[in-house]
Design a protein around this motif. Structure first.
Motif, PDB file in Angstrom:
ATOM      1  N   SER A   1       0.845  -1.193   0.000  1.00  0.00           N
ATOM      2  CA  SER A   1       0.000   0.000   0.000  1.00  0.00           C
ATOM      3  C   SER A   1       0.882   1.245   0.000  1.00  0.00           C
ATOM      4  O   SER A   1       2.045   1.205   0.428  1.00  0.00           O
ATOM      5  CB  SER A   1      -0.905   0.008   1.229  1.00  0.00           C
ATOM      6  N   ARG A   2       0.313   2.352  -0.417  1.00  0.00           N
ATOM      7  CA  ARG A   2       1.048   3.610  -0.403  1.00  0.00           C
ATOM      8  C   ARG A   2       1.408   4.007   1.029  1.00  0.00           C
ATOM      9  O   ARG A   2       2.485   4.533   1.278  1.00  0.00           O
ATOM     10  CB  ARG A   2       0.249   4.687  -1.137  1.00  0.00           C
ATOM     11  N   ASP A   3       0.535   3.715   1.991  1.00  0.00           N
ATOM     12  CA  ASP A   3       0.841   4.002   3.395  1.00  0.00           C
ATOM     13  C   ASP A   3       2.055   3.208   3.861  1.00  0.00           C
ATOM     14  O   ASP A   3       2.930   3.737   4.547  1.00  0.00           O
ATOM     15  CB  ASP A   3      -0.358   3.659   4.291  1.00  0.00           C
TER      16      ASP A   3
ATOM     17  N   LEU B   1      -1.942   7.777  -8.248  1.00  0.00           N
ATOM     18  CA  LEU B   1      -2.778   7.779  -7.043  1.00  0.00           C
ATOM     19  C   LEU B   1      -2.082   8.461  -5.881  1.00  0.00           C
ATOM     20  O   LEU B   1      -2.726   9.135  -5.065  1.00  0.00           O
ATOM     21  CB  LEU B   1      -3.187   6.354  -6.658  1.00  0.00           C
ATOM     22  N   TRP B   2      -0.757   8.279  -5.788  1.00  0.00           N
ATOM     23  CA  TRP B   2       0.019   8.955  -4.736  1.00  0.00           C
ATOM     24  C   TRP B   2      -0.266  10.463  -4.779  1.00  0.00           C
ATOM     25  O   TRP B   2      -0.593  11.076  -3.770  1.00  0.00           O
ATOM     26  CB  TRP B   2       1.506   8.679  -4.955  1.00  0.00           C
ATOM     27  N   LYS B   3      -0.156  11.021  -5.976  1.00  0.00           N
ATOM     28  CA  LYS B   3      -0.333  12.467  -6.142  1.00  0.00           C
ATOM     29  C   LYS B   3      -1.788  12.884  -5.946  1.00  0.00           C
ATOM     30  O   LYS B   3      -2.070  13.892  -5.295  1.00  0.00           O
ATOM     31  CB  LYS B   3       0.174  12.868  -7.529  1.00  0.00           C
ATOM     32  N   GLU B   4      -2.724  12.095  -6.494  1.00  0.00           N
ATOM     33  CA  GLU B   4      -4.147  12.411  -6.361  1.00  0.00           C
ATOM     34  C   GLU B   4      -4.593  12.451  -4.905  1.00  0.00           C
ATOM     35  O   GLU B   4      -5.499  13.181  -4.555  1.00  0.00           O
ATOM     36  CB  GLU B   4      -5.003  11.399  -7.131  1.00  0.00           C
ATOM     37  N   GLU B   5      -3.946  11.648  -4.066  1.00  0.00           N
ATOM     38  CA  GLU B   5      -4.290  11.619  -2.641  1.00  0.00           C
ATOM     39  C   GLU B   5      -3.661  12.763  -1.865  1.00  0.00           C
ATOM     40  O   GLU B   5      -3.847  12.864  -0.640  1.00  0.00           O
ATOM     41  CB  GLU B   5      -3.863  10.276  -2.037  1.00  0.00           C
TER      42      GLU B   5
ATOM     43  N   ARG C   1      -0.450  13.345  -1.327  1.00  0.00           N
ATOM     44  CA  ARG C   1       0.740  12.951  -0.561  1.00  0.00           C
ATOM     45  C   ARG C   1       1.938  13.825  -0.963  1.00  0.00           C
ATOM     46  O   ARG C   1       1.898  14.508  -1.977  1.00  0.00           O
ATOM     47  CB  ARG C   1       1.027  11.468  -0.798  1.00  0.00           C
TER      48      ARG C   1
END
Length: 127
Positions: free
Chosen positions: A21-23, A117-121, A123
């Motif tokens: 996961s990104r987390d 997705l990293w950027k869209e969230e 982060r």
């Protein structure tokens, strides 16, 4: 001529690799337990920004940089840390993670969802 579509290759690779996961990627990176590797094209890096502290390794050179016997080997890959690859959307990183596994890497994974997705969230992103 019949080819195997790239989407099928990606799905097959994902069945054989570890996806984090990104987390979890961020946690491992912040703890100094991972080498996070961005395999996107340099134009993507300029346009979209960068994952803080990630090693930039163009996809076309990854296996050469990883192989200690290669004249192009990069010492950063001679690590006991978990090597975590990512691209824009987790397709290239799936294939690249599988390639490193095929070369003998045992502590390698990809980041789920990729940099998009990293950027869209919202982060952290370096310019």
């Amino acid at each position: 001529m019949t080819i195997t579509p790239v989407k099928e290759l990606v799905l097959r690779a994902k069945e054989e690799i570890e996806t984090l996961s990104r987390d979890e990627v961020w946690r491992l990176a912040q703890a100094g337990e991972a080498l996070v590797v961005d395999i996107r094209d340099p134009r993507e890096l300029e346009r979209e920004g960068k994952f803080p502290g990630a090693l930039k390794a163009p996809r076309g050179m990854l296996e050469f940089w990883f192989d200690p016997a290669s004249p192009y080997h990069k010492e950063a890959f001679a690590t006991d840390k978990k090597i975590i690859l990512f691209c824009a959307g987790a397709w290239r990183s799936s294939l690249a993670t599988k390639a490193l596994q095929d070369m003998g890497a045992t502590n390698v994974a990809e980041m789920d969802g990729g940099f998009k997705l990293w950027k869209e969230e919202g982060r952290p992103v370096e310019a």
